[in-house]
Scaffold this motif. Structure first.
Motif, PDB file in Angstrom:
ATOM      1  N   THR A 149     -20.029  71.206 -23.263  1.00 27.22           N
ATOM      2  CA  THR A 149     -18.750  72.027 -22.670  1.00 27.22           C
ATOM      3  C   THR A 149     -17.922  70.994 -21.982  1.00 27.22           C
ATOM      4  O   THR A 149     -16.753  71.293 -21.788  1.00 27.22           O
ATOM      5  CB  THR A 149     -19.018  73.281 -22.267  1.00 27.22           C
ATOM      6  OG1 THR A 149     -17.878  74.317 -22.083  1.00 27.22           O
ATOM      7  CG2 THR A 149     -19.551  73.218 -20.652  1.00 27.22           C
ATOM      8  N   THR A 154     -14.717  73.767 -25.958  1.00 29.93           N
ATOM      9  CA  THR A 154     -15.132  74.859 -26.493  1.00 29.93           C
ATOM     10  C   THR A 154     -16.195  74.626 -27.539  1.00 29.93           C
ATOM     11  O   THR A 154     -15.915  73.792 -28.774  1.00 29.93           O
ATOM     12  CB  THR A 154     -13.927  75.581 -27.034  1.00 29.93           C
ATOM     13  OG1 THR A 154     -13.240  74.766 -28.111  1.00 29.93           O
ATOM     14  CG2 THR A 154     -12.807  76.175 -26.100  1.00 29.93           C
ATOM     15  N   THR A 176     -15.809  80.323 -25.720  1.00 32.09           N
ATOM     16  CA  THR A 176     -14.660  79.853 -24.634  1.00 32.09           C
ATOM     17  C   THR A 176     -15.535  78.907 -23.839  1.00 32.09           C
ATOM     18  O   THR A 176     -16.717  79.039 -23.771  1.00 32.09           O
ATOM     19  CB  THR A 176     -14.146  80.919 -23.948  1.00 32.09           C
ATOM     20  OG1 THR A 176     -15.098  81.548 -23.034  1.00 32.09           O
ATOM     21  CG2 THR A 176     -13.367  81.606 -24.808  1.00 32.09           C
ATOM     22  N   GLN A 177     -15.174  78.194 -22.929  1.00 26.94           N
ATOM     23  CA  GLN A 177     -15.719  77.364 -22.016  1.00 26.94           C
ATOM     24  C   GLN A 177     -16.374  78.153 -20.868  1.00 26.94           C
ATOM     25  O   GLN A 177     -17.501  78.104 -20.364  1.00 26.94           O
ATOM     26  CB  GLN A 177     -14.899  76.336 -21.146  1.00 26.94           C
ATOM     27  CG  GLN A 177     -15.507  75.319 -20.671  1.00 26.94           C
ATOM     28  CD  GLN A 177     -14.591  74.219 -20.079  1.00 26.94           C
ATOM     29  OE1 GLN A 177     -13.795  74.577 -18.940  1.00 26.94           O
ATOM     30  NE2 GLN A 177     -14.925  72.983 -20.150  1.00 26.94           N
ATOM     31  N   ASP A 178     -15.576  79.193 -20.542  1.00 23.65           N
ATOM     32  CA  ASP A 178     -16.269  80.171 -19.571  1.00 23.65           C
ATOM     33  C   ASP A 178     -17.655  80.944 -20.075  1.00 23.65           C
ATOM     34  O   ASP A 178     -18.544  81.155 -19.228  1.00 23.65           O
ATOM     35  CB  ASP A 178     -15.114  81.248 -19.284  1.00 23.65           C
ATOM     36  CG  ASP A 178     -14.450  80.590 -18.234  1.00 23.65           C
ATOM     37  OD1 ASP A 178     -14.850  79.981 -17.266  1.00 23.65           O
ATOM     38  OD2 ASP A 178     -13.142  81.021 -18.037  1.00 23.65           O
ATOM     39  N   GLU A 179     -17.700  81.261 -21.338  1.00 24.23           N
ATOM     40  CA  GLU A 179     -18.713  81.926 -21.910  1.00 24.23           C
ATOM     41  C   GLU A 179     -19.887  80.875 -21.818  1.00 24.23           C
ATOM     42  O   GLU A 179     -21.242  81.406 -21.679  1.00 24.23           O
ATOM     43  CB  GLU A 179     -18.699  82.242 -23.360  1.00 24.23           C
ATOM     44  CG  GLU A 179     -17.396  83.416 -23.593  1.00 24.23           C
ATOM     45  CD  GLU A 179     -17.161  83.828 -24.951  1.00 24.23           C
ATOM     46  OE1 GLU A 179     -16.822  85.091 -25.199  1.00 24.23           O
ATOM     47  OE2 GLU A 179     -16.830  83.102 -25.737  1.00 24.23           O
ATOM     48  N   LEU A 181     -20.370  78.174 -19.726  1.00 26.40           N
ATOM     49  CA  LEU A 181     -20.586  78.311 -18.417  1.00 26.40           C
ATOM     50  C   LEU A 181     -21.294  79.391 -17.886  1.00 26.40           C
ATOM     51  O   LEU A 181     -22.450  79.270 -17.247  1.00 26.40           O
ATOM     52  CB  LEU A 181     -19.388  77.958 -17.388  1.00 26.40           C
ATOM     53  CG  LEU A 181     -18.948  76.576 -17.844  1.00 26.40           C
ATOM     54  CD1 LEU A 181     -17.539  76.576 -17.250  1.00 26.40           C
ATOM     55  CD2 LEU A 181     -19.729  75.219 -17.261  1.00 26.40           C
ATOM     56  N   ASP A 182     -21.180  80.715 -18.389  1.00 22.96           N
ATOM     57  CA  ASP A 182     -21.783  81.777 -18.052  1.00 22.96           C
ATOM     58  C   ASP A 182     -23.223  81.907 -18.184  1.00 22.96           C
ATOM     59  O   ASP A 182     -24.229  82.112 -17.598  1.00 22.96           O
ATOM     60  CB  ASP A 182     -21.206  83.126 -18.391  1.00 22.96           C
ATOM     61  CG  ASP A 182     -19.896  83.567 -17.966  1.00 22.96           C
ATOM     62  OD1 ASP A 182     -19.548  83.067 -16.746  1.00 22.96           O
ATOM     63  OD2 ASP A 182     -19.101  84.280 -18.409  1.00 22.96           O
ATOM     64  N   ARG A 225     -16.637  75.349 -11.776  1.00 18.62           N
ATOM     65  CA  ARG A 225     -15.723  76.434 -11.827  1.00 18.62           C
ATOM     66  C   ARG A 225     -14.968  76.792 -10.403  1.00 18.62           C
ATOM     67  O   ARG A 225     -14.614  78.018 -10.107  1.00 18.62           O
ATOM     68  CB  ARG A 225     -16.498  77.719 -12.436  1.00 18.62           C
ATOM     69  CG  ARG A 225     -17.347  77.328 -13.609  1.00 18.62           C
ATOM     70  CD  ARG A 225     -17.957  78.405 -14.246  1.00 18.62           C
ATOM     71  NE  ARG A 225     -17.254  79.564 -14.976  1.00 18.62           N
ATOM     72  CZ  ARG A 225     -17.968  80.503 -15.505  1.00 18.62           C
ATOM     73  NH1 ARG A 225     -19.199  80.828 -15.247  1.00 18.62           N
ATOM     74  NH2 ARG A 225     -17.124  81.412 -16.049  1.00 18.62           N
ATOM     75  N   LYS A 227     -16.387  77.547  -7.693  1.00 22.41           N
ATOM     76  CA  LYS A 227     -17.076  78.547  -7.035  1.00 22.41           C
ATOM     77  C   LYS A 227     -17.793  78.083  -5.917  1.00 22.41           C
ATOM     78  O   LYS A 227     -18.930  77.863  -5.777  1.00 22.41           O
ATOM     79  CB  LYS A 227     -18.002  79.451  -8.100  1.00 22.41           C
ATOM     80  CG  LYS A 227     -17.503  80.264  -9.043  1.00 22.41           C
ATOM     81  CD  LYS A 227     -18.563  80.840  -9.937  1.00 22.41           C
ATOM     82  CE  LYS A 227     -17.986  81.289 -11.126  1.00 22.41           C
ATOM     83  NZ  LYS A 227     -18.889  82.344 -11.967  1.00 22.41           N
ATOM     84  N   LYS A 573      -6.379  80.200 -13.826  1.00 20.42           N
ATOM     85  CA  LYS A 573      -7.516  80.486 -13.106  1.00 20.42           C
ATOM     86  C   LYS A 573      -7.548  80.343 -11.712  1.00 20.42           C
ATOM     87  O   LYS A 573      -8.448  80.991 -11.062  1.00 20.42           O
ATOM     88  CB  LYS A 573      -8.667  79.791 -13.629  1.00 20.42           C
ATOM     89  CG  LYS A 573      -8.988  79.789 -14.964  1.00 20.42           C
ATOM     90  CD  LYS A 573     -10.378  78.619 -15.261  1.00 20.42           C
ATOM     91  CE  LYS A 573     -10.395  78.880 -16.966  1.00 20.42           C
ATOM     92  NZ  LYS A 573     -11.497  78.083 -17.551  1.00 20.42           N
TER      93      LYS A 573
END
Length: 584
Positions: A149, A154, A176-179, A181-182, A225, A227, A573
């Motif tokens: 990723t 993606t 998606t990249q967020d999916e 990374l999750d 991300r 965080k 974001k």
């Protein structure tokens, strides 16, 4: 009577053939498939070893998969001006052939780890055995998806091995990249709880994934991300020893030698056999199954000097060289990290005596020796174009052979995450959360003291922006220069989406095509070019290979395939890009 004999003979033959057919129905135990393998602890242990084999491929970490991110950074450039050119210039089309290799080989890792995870719940295992097997599979799958990723943005998120058996689910679409990374965060969180620490694992943990490796990569993922508070909590736990005992090695060079592998600083590294101890089969992917494989890597062949036998594809930037030269150690020495990062001739190397550091070995004349050859000038990276060759993850400074054997032969383990990264990331998180503090300065100074650099002072950094500048463009490149990860840093910091930052990394990446190992501090007027001057929007990620898109009707191209600007999505974001600060 003759007819009766004939009938009896025919009946005997028919009966014989029938019995032979029964015998032929026996399954050959040497022809196992995934359907009848993985049903015991011993077979699952073998399958996990096979997963580790996949991170030693050309497209994962044995060459291209490792160096693609290095050349995406601002401290490495493509000195051959052939291989890696589109990756270096960040403008490759979908037909850029090297874009296929990391994708292909990282999905080899995903496939094998998914197989293990599909089997492990159905085997009668002790809790320790279950945790070790499943935890390693989760970590290695997360490692593959972290690379996928951050390389391709993606990508299909495939976690169910059974999905390969159905034509309707085999052709996966992009997530998606967020999916992605999750999923990485979830898998690494589980792996942290399941795997033993390096202390608890003992000999077993040498070279394997541990809870410390999972924690380190979780912190990386969280920081990608932004965080920072969550990442900082994990990093502080690593520093406190919750996931095993880690410490900086006394000698920076211990991170780049064969005989000091899996040391106190290593959170995770890819294992390669020492030079000359493997087999003779030089297996390039996707084969890599011979018991006689060389079992080394070819990063050295890209990094080392063509004058001394390598391919001479990649070189260190003059900016990185001059960054090292601007600050000497407190005893007057050059920063030892220069010695281990770039292959330059420095007269000072031959003058240091009585110093117990391998960077300057006790006045040994090898201080000015490269691959057992005495040098009086910096060797060229590439004979035609010039450039400074790279020492890291080569044997340039180890003097174990006279000349480079190109291909999959170098035995220096690729250290993917070191404890110094934990400390500098902790400093970055502290600065992001609380602004410049003494705590952040202390983390940085622990890394600087290893190479005898003067301590930083909090009073020199009046703002979080100033301290970030020090971390991003001084401390991190000097500690990790020419390693995999700088390109990923530029992504997470948003340097591609801010005009001033893009101009800054363009200046860092200036190079000269003059056939010399040029170490000048270059400007737009004196440089031949900069990798980043050719950058197309969206190409901070590598394109998904066109043949891959053609083969999968559900897959679509990423931002690089579409020349699509990712800046607006980055800022939507809530992420920010810190302004450039002049530290002089």
């Amino acid at each position: 009577m003759k007819n009766i004999y004939k009938i009896l003979i025919v009946l005997a033959l028919v009966g014989g053939f029938a019995s032979c057919n029964d015998e032929l129905e026996i399954t050959n135990p040497n022809n196992q498939t995934t359907f009848d393998f993985g049903d015991s602890e011993s077979e699952l242990q073998e399958a996990i070893i096979a997963c580790y084999n996949r991170i030693r491929l050309e497209g994962t970490f044995a060459r291209v998969g490792y160096t693609m991110d290095a050349v995406r950074g601002d401290e490495v450039w493509n000195s051959s001006q052939q291989w890696y050119l589109e990756a270096d210039n960040l403008n490759g089309p979908a037909t850029f052939f090297m874009a296929e290799w990391p994708w292909r080989d990282l999905y080899h890792v995903v496939n094998r780890t998914n197989f293990v995870l599909s089997k492990v719940d159905d085997v009668d295992l002790s809790q320790d055995a279950y945790n070790q097997i499943a935890g390693q599979a989760l970590f290695l799958r997360s490692l593959a998806y972290y690379q996928l990723t951050t390389y391709y943005q993606t990508v299909p998120l495939i976690t169910d091995y059974a999905s390969y058996a159905d034509i309707n689910t085999m052709y996966a679409s992009n997530n998606t990249q967020d999916e992605v990374l999750d999923q990485i965060e979830a898998d690494l969180t589980s792996a942290m709880q399941m795997l033993p620490s390096r202390d608890e694992g003992g000999e077993w943990a040498g070279g394997r994934a541990t809870c410390g490796a999972a924690a380190g990569y979780l912190a990386r993922t969280l920081m990608f991300r932004h965080k920072f508070e969550e990442a900082y909590s994990v990093l502080k736990d690593i520093i406190a020893g919750k996931y095993g005992t880690y410490a900086l090695t006394a000698d920076f060079g211990d991170n780049f030698r064969e005989d000091t592998e899996n040391n106190s600083e290593s959170l995770f590294e890819v294992q390669f056999l020492d030079y000359g101890t493997g087999g003779v089969d030089e297996e390039w992917t996707p084969v890599n199954i011979s018991s006689e494989a060389t079992q080394g890597h070819a990063v050295e062949s890209n990094y080392a000097s063509q004058e001394l036998g390598s391919w001479g594809d990649l070189a260190g930037s003059p900016w990185l060289y001059n960054l090292y030269k601007k600050e000497n150690s407190t005893d007057g020495r050059l920063d030892p990290r220069l010695y281990w990062t770039l292959v330059t001739f420095e007269p000072e190397y031959g003058t240091y005596t009585g110093l117990k550091t391998a960077a300057y070995p006790d006045g040994d004349p090898r201080s000015n020796t490269i691959y057992q050859q005495e040098i009086t000038k910096t060797p060229l990276s590439n004979n035609a174009q010039g450039g400074i060759s790279i020492a890291k993850f080569t044997n340039a400074r180890n003097n174990i052979y006279e000349s480079i054997t190109n291909g999959l032969h170098c035995g220096v383990n690729i250290r993917l995450m070191r404890y110094s990264d934990v400390l500098l990331r902790a400093a970055e998180c502290e600065n992001e959360i609380n602004g410049p503090t003494q705590t952040a300065i202390d983390y940085i100074n622990e890394v600087r003291r290893r190479v005898a650099l003067e301590d930083l002072k909090l009073s020199d950094f009046p703002s979080a922006d100033a301290l970030f500048e020090q971390i991003a463009n001084v401390e991190r490149p000097k500690e990790f220069g020419c390693e995999n990860g700088r390109g990923i840093d530029l992504l997470r910091w948003g340097f591609f989406y801010d005009a001033d930052r893009l101009n800054q990394i363009t200046e860092h990446a200036y190079y000269v095509l003059d056939g010399t190992a040029n170490t000048d501090e270059l400007t737009a007027e004196t440089a031949s070019a900069s990798s980043f001057q050719y950058f197309y929007k969206g190409h901070e990620y590598f394109p998904i290979y066109q043949n891959t898109l053609n083969a999968n009707p559900n897959l679509v191209g990423n931002s690089a395939n579409k020349n699509e600007d990712n800046g607006p999505a980055f800022f939507e974001k809530g992420y920010t890009v810190r302004p450039v600060v002049d530290l002089d």
